[in-house]
Each structure stands twice: as C-alpha cells, then as structure tokens.
Design a protein around this motif. Structure first.
Motif, mmCIF file in Angstrom:
data_model
loop_
_atom_site.group_PDB
_atom_site.id
_atom_site.type_symbol
_atom_site.label_atom_id
_atom_site.label_comp_id
_atom_site.label_asym_id
_atom_site.label_seq_id
_atom_site.Cartn_x
_atom_site.Cartn_y
_atom_site.Cartn_z
ATOM 1 N N CYS A 1 8.192 11.970 -2.305
ATOM 2 C CA CYS A 1 7.016 11.112 -2.508
ATOM 3 C C CYS A 1 6.878 10.061 -1.418
ATOM 4 O O CYS A 1 5.765 9.641 -1.104
ATOM 5 C CB CYS A 1 7.064 10.479 -3.895
ATOM 6 N N ASP A 2 8.006 9.679 -0.826
ATOM 7 C CA ASP A 2 7.958 8.776 0.330
ATOM 8 C C ASP A 2 7.212 9.485 1.466
ATOM 9 O O ASP A 2 6.316 8.907 2.092
ATOM 10 C CB ASP A 2 9.398 8.429 0.740
ATOM 11 N N PHE A 3 7.541 10.758 1.697
ATOM 12 C CA PHE A 3 6.846 11.520 2.748
ATOM 13 C C PHE A 3 5.368 11.719 2.404
ATOM 14 O O PHE A 3 4.502 11.564 3.250
ATOM 15 C CB PHE A 3 7.513 12.888 2.965
ATOM 16 N N ARG B 1 0.852 -1.203 0.000
ATOM 17 C CA ARG B 1 0.000 0.000 0.000
ATOM 18 C C ARG B 1 0.885 1.250 0.000
ATOM 19 O O ARG B 1 0.657 2.182 -0.752
ATOM 20 C CB ARG B 1 -0.900 0.035 1.240
ATOM 21 N N HIS B 2 1.892 1.245 0.872
ATOM 22 C CA HIS B 2 2.799 2.395 0.942
ATOM 23 C C HIS B 2 3.546 2.568 -0.383
ATOM 24 O O HIS B 2 3.662 3.676 -0.908
ATOM 25 C CB HIS B 2 3.798 2.221 2.098
ATOM 26 N N SER B 3 4.025 1.458 -0.938
ATOM 27 C CA SER B 3 4.796 1.522 -2.182
ATOM 28 C C SER B 3 3.936 2.053 -3.331
ATOM 29 O O SER B 3 4.393 2.873 -4.141
ATOM 30 C CB SER B 3 5.338 0.136 -2.544
ATOM 31 N N ALA C 1 3.539 9.861 0.612
ATOM 32 C CA ALA C 1 2.851 8.570 0.739
ATOM 33 C C ALA C 1 2.559 8.263 2.207
ATOM 34 O O ALA C 1 1.495 7.759 2.533
ATOM 35 C CB ALA C 1 3.702 7.457 0.121
ATOM 36 N N HIS C 2 3.505 8.588 3.088
ATOM 37 C CA HIS C 2 3.275 8.351 4.516
ATOM 38 C C HIS C 2 2.211 9.307 5.052
ATOM 39 O O HIS C 2 1.349 8.919 5.832
ATOM 40 C CB HIS C 2 4.563 8.565 5.311
ATOM 41 N N ALA C 3 2.289 10.547 4.612
ATOM 42 C CA ALA C 3 1.412 11.577 5.185
ATOM 43 C C ALA C 3 -0.041 11.434 4.761
ATOM 44 O O ALA C 3 -0.954 11.564 5.566
ATOM 45 C CB ALA C 3 1.931 12.957 4.818
ATOM 46 N N ILE D 1 9.205 0.665 -6.201
ATOM 47 C CA ILE D 1 10.247 -0.233 -5.654
ATOM 48 C C ILE D 1 11.230 0.492 -4.736
ATOM 49 O O ILE D 1 12.253 -0.087 -4.374
ATOM 50 C CB ILE D 1 11.020 -0.973 -6.783
ATOM 51 N N HIS D 2 10.900 1.731 -4.314
ATOM 52 C CA HIS D 2 11.911 2.479 -3.540
ATOM 53 C C HIS D 2 12.282 1.768 -2.233
ATOM 54 O O HIS D 2 13.401 1.875 -1.760
ATOM 55 C CB HIS D 2 11.444 3.923 -3.259
ATOM 56 N N ASP D 3 11.347 1.016 -1.647
ATOM 57 C CA ASP D 3 11.628 0.318 -0.377
ATOM 58 C C ASP D 3 11.852 -1.183 -0.575
ATOM 59 O O ASP D 3 11.749 -1.947 0.382
ATOM 60 C CB ASP D 3 10.441 0.514 0.589
ATOM 61 N N ILE D 4 12.167 -1.593 -1.802
ATOM 62 C CA ILE D 4 12.240 -3.029 -2.105
ATOM 63 C C ILE D 4 13.261 -3.758 -1.210
ATOM 64 O O ILE D 4 13.112 -4.951 -0.936
ATOM 65 C CB ILE D 4 12.532 -3.262 -3.621
HETATM 66 FE FE LIG Z 1 9.086 4.415 1.851
#
Ligand SMILES: [Fe+2]
Ligand SMILES: [Fe+2]
Length: 299
Positions: free
Chosen positions: A239-241, A120-122, A243-245, A153-156
């Motif tokens: 975009c990581d932030f 979901r986060h990815s 996505a979390h926010a 795939i940033h957190d793969i």
């Molecule tokens: Fe992430």
C-alpha cells in the motif's frame, strides 16, 4: 590489549531517542481507555460509548465519520452508542487512533510543505490498505479497520524526525538531494543509524498499539525480514507503493520511480492487470480522503 567494540543496536538507540524527547506526542486519554477496555472480553458497546461521551469532540468526530461517505451507510446514525454498535468496537478504536494522530504533530512555517505531502501520502496509504484488506479473499485475512490506521501511521517515524530531530532531518534532506535515487530510509540510516520504519515501530510499542501494527510499521520497507506479522508488513509495503504510484499527492516523475517489487507480487499472488484494476478503485477511495481529513482532522 584486546578491545571489543560492542555495536549499539538500532532499537536501543531509538529507545534512547524516544525517551529523550520532551513533549513526545501521545494518543489522548480516551484512546488509552478504549485500548484498556478492549482487552477485556466482557466489554460492551455501552462501556465504549460511555468512555467516548467523556470526550465530546471525539464523539462528534466518530458520529460524523460514521455518517459520512467514509462508511457509506444507508441510514442516519443519531447517537454515539448506535455508531459504536453499527461499526463495531475495533473500528471505533482505530478511528479514535486515526483522528488522534492527525492532531498530534503540528506543522510550523518551516515544515508546512513537508507536513502536507506527508499526510497526503499517509492518507493514500490508509485508503489503499483499507481497500486491499477488503479485497484479499473477501476480507478474510486482514481487518480493514486496523489496516486503515496502520496505513495512516506507517511513516509516523518521519514525523518524529522532522519535528524533533531537526538538525538530523536537515542533513537527511541534503543527503537525499545529493543522492536522488536513494530511498529516504537509506539517507536516514546513514545519518541516524536507524530509519523511520524502526523508529515508528518503537513509537507504536511506546503507545501500546497492537504488536501486529507495530511490526507492520517496522518492516514496511523490508517485509521479508523475519518478523511475526509478515503478511501485514507485506500489505503495508504494497500500500505504500500504491500510495506513491497513484497518489493524490505526488508528481508523475516521482510516482514512476515507485515500482512494486516482485516479492510483493509473489507474496500476494498478484499480477499487473489486477493492480491496474485496483488503481481505478483507489482513485474513487481517495475522493473520500478530503471528507475524512475535514472531519477527523478538526481540532
Ligand atoms: Fe510511506
Ligand atoms: Fe516508509
């Protein structure tokens, strides 16, 4: 006697870890072949369509995604060749990569919930990256297609830890429970001597993905560290932030902990009202995530 201790670089450690994993997930042959022909400037739409036709399941996914809300095209596309022509070679390469990674890591009874939250986060990061890539200077700086798959795939590296370094993963989870303010990479560094970002970068290199993609994955938590793809690393960091926010996955308390760092605002000359405007648009984008997952995630 003078003893010199030579510190092992994280990259060397990671390479050893990667080469030691039996059954390390790799993209399917169809992706490898597309990568190869795309390096040839004389490659045509027909060449890529021919490669895809060798993999009927992937062809169906590409055709369905091209006709879905993910692209939002006005007319019906009725063949893979036509799809490749309309969305372009770079888009096809990235769709094949995205569809492939969704099926590479299988959840089991012990980590189902982790997988669910992870994807979901990815997906949120992928949709955010595609949207932001289109927004920055009218889409002139970033290509939205590789931005999407890099977001995905940033957190793969986390998947490698969760699926293949199981005792270490348990220790990381315990350490995070004891230190709820720590970001995950800090707990990983403490347990492994490297973190998921660098692990993901080495995996991307192993998979022969473009250098910019590997760099953005490797530096998405530290984009200011010297690297050759600083702008792309900053984009994925942002975009990581995002996505979390404003995630489709996470609870409000967790989301509130993720504040975009001032350096990211500065790098893109963004301000808070602009980010708030983007968040509204992002919610609309996330509606497409379910469709994407349904089509691309099919086995
Ligand atoms: Fe992430
Ligand atoms: Fe990360």
């Amino acid at each position: 006697m003078n003893t010199t201790v030579v510190a092992v670089k994280p990259e060397a450690k990671i390479k050893k870890v990667i080469s030691g994993i039996r059954n390390l997930p790799t993209p399917p042959i169809v992706f490898e072949q597309i990568q190869k022909v795309l390096n040839d400037p004389n490659t045509s739409v027909g060449d890529v369509a021919n490669i895809l036709s060798e993999d009927p399941a992937m062809s169906v996914k590409i055709l369905k995604l091209t006709n879905s809300a993910f692209y939002g095209l006005q007319r019906e596309i009725d063949s893979v060749k036509h799809a490749v022509m309309i969305i372009g070679l770079e888009a096809v390469r990235n769709l094949v990569l995205s569809a492939s990674v969704l099926n590479m890591f299988k959840a089991n009874d012990g980590n189902k919930e982790y997988h669910e939250v992870f994807w979901r986060h990815s997906l949120s990061a992928a949709f955010a990256a595609r949207l932001m890539a289109k927004r920055f200077r009218g889409g002139e700086i970033f290509n939205p297609d590789p931005a999407f798959s890099t977001g995905l795939i940033h957190d793969i590296g986390k998947m490698i830890i969760c699926c293949f370094l199981i005792p270490e993963h348990t220790k990381i989870v315990e350490l995070m429970q004891k230190n709820p303010d720590w970001p995950e990479f800090q707990a990983e560094d403490a347990v492994l001597g490297f973190n998921h970002a660098l692990l993901g970068k080495e995996l991307a290199i192993h998979w022969k993905l473009p250098v910019r993609m590997a760099d953005a994955i490797g530096y998405h938590h530290h984009p200011a560290e010297p690297n050759d793809s600083e702008d792309f690393a900053y984009l994925i960091c942002l975009c990581d932030f995002l996505a979390h926010a404003g995630s489709i996955a996470e609870d409000d308390a967790k989301a509130a902990r993720y504040q975009i760092p001032p350096a990211v605002f500065e790098f893109f000359k963004l301000d808070a009202p602009e980010i708030n405007a983007v968040k509204g648009q992002l919610m609309e984008e996330y509606m497409k995530a379910e469709t994407f997952l349904k089509i691309a995630g099919l086995n």
